[in-house]
Enzyme design. Structure first.
Site, short mmCIF file in Angstrom:
data_model
loop_
_atom_site.label_atom_id
_atom_site.label_comp_id
_atom_site.label_asym_id
_atom_site.label_seq_id
_atom_site.Cartn_x
_atom_site.Cartn_y
_atom_site.Cartn_z
N ASP A 1 0.82 -1.22 0.00
CA ASP A 1 0.00 0.00 0.00
C ASP A 1 0.85 1.27 0.00
O ASP A 1 0.67 2.15 0.84
CB ASP A 1 -0.91 0.01 1.23
N GLU B 1 -11.51 0.17 -3.26
CA GLU B 1 -10.65 0.70 -2.20
C GLU B 1 -9.46 1.40 -2.85
O GLU B 1 -9.42 1.58 -4.06
CB GLU B 1 -10.16 -0.43 -1.27
#
Length: 342
Positions: free
Chosen positions: A31, A238
């Protein structure tokens, strides 16, 4: 988030086909939120660990506890791990699952934004501060009022305003919110209904709260119609990110269960954003999450895959590759391997 079958993948061969290598191999990172601070690239990733949790659709096996900050003098340079930047034990309001963070700078102070679960098992988003982009960071005693879900991404516009984009369905709990209120009875819309949109809020001058009620963004098709929940290859799941190029706002995100990083283009920070294509085709591992940063006139995509861990979904590694904006405003699609992985 069930584990995909990876028995057929030869990871020695896959790593030969990969267009880039993990930035670090001594820890697992994911991420990546990349920014240019003080003339260097700083990356704010999740720090993956194997906590022995069962695999499920809520992402319980993503049981991260802390953050490290990475830096690079250039996208092809050496990587420095600046060590522990923030641990969940030092966040008064948080109990577990320190998921994908982001960072911002204002007037010499650095802000780390992060989601975590409280004791009631609901995600909120918190902020921590430091005088250095490398940390360590000191967390505010409470989460940001009115925040919820996961994956904060903070964008500074040309006028000096800062916006936070956030949200994620399934484990990110966004499906349980309507009009910024949580109800466990709320579920993901039916396939023929309008998809849930990511969220955005202007930040206060001190960067620690929302300056307005949270708004829902709309991503449309080429005809201006909002994408539907069943449009799994285009709808938001997301991993929100925002960057600006030639006066246009590029909202980029993951489609989750179809494993794509896509982009949509708008004329202002609140959209609407018209779906415009795929940036990154599927990586090995269930999740896909990215950031886009400009450094010395060139653009780069930071992303992750699970190649270093031989396909373990929750043990990922951050990578980087050049990104190209084409003359017509579209972004050139990137395949993370020199041939598709099926």
């Amino acid at each position: 988030m069930p584990e995909d079958n990876i028995d057929h993948i030869d990871f020695v061969e896959l790593n030969k086909l990969a267009i880039s290598s993990p930035l670090v191999k001594h820890i697992y990172t994911a991420d990546p939120s990349a920014h240019v601070f003080e003339g260097k690239i700083y990356i704010y990733p999740s720090h993956d660990i194997d906590a022995g949790e069962a695999f499920d659709d809520l992402g319980s096996h993503f049981a991260m506890e802390d953050y490290h900050v990475l830096s690079m003098d250039s996208p092809d340079g050496e990587v420095t791990d600046h060590g522990l930047a923030l641990h969940v034990r030092d966040v008064p309001w948080a109990e577990r699952q320190m998921w994908a963070p982001d960072a911002a700078e204002k007037n010499g102070t650095y802000y780390l934004y992060f989601p975590a679960k409280k004791a009631d098992s609901l995600f909120q988003i918190g902020v921590a501060t430091s005088s250095s982009p490398a940390g360590p960071f000191v967390a505010e005693p409470e989460a940001i009022e009115g925040s919820y879900s996961i994956d904060p991404a903070v964008f500074q516009d040309d006028d000096g305003k800062y916006y936070m984009y956030f949200g994620g369905i399934w484990g990110g709990q966004l499906q349980h919110y309507r009009d910024n209120h949580y109800n466990a009875a709320y579920l993901e819309p039916e396939a023929h209904e309008v998809a849930l949109g990511p969220r955005v809020a202007l930040l206060t001058d001190d960067m620690k709260q929302f300056a307005e009620p949270v708004k829902e963004l709309v991503i449309t098709d080429e005809d201006g119609n909002a994408l539907l929940a069943g449009d799994n290859s285009r709808r938001f799941f997301e991993a929100a990110w925002m960057h600006k190029h030639n006066g246009k706002y590029y909202f980029t995100y993951s489609t989750g269960d179809t494993h794509l990083i896509c982009y949509a283009i708008g004329d202002n920070p609140y959209g609407p954003f018209k779906y415009s294509g795929v940036i990154l085709t599927p990586v090995v591992g269930w999740t896909s999450h990215h950031s886009i940063v400009e450094f010395k006139g060139n653009w780069y995509l930071y992303y992750h895959d699970s190649s270093l861990s031989s396909g373990v979904t929750h043990l990922r590694s951050v990578k980087v590759t050049p990104l190209v904006h084409q003359e017509d405003g579209t972004i050139q699609t990137i395949n993370p391997y020199r041939q598709p992985v099926s």
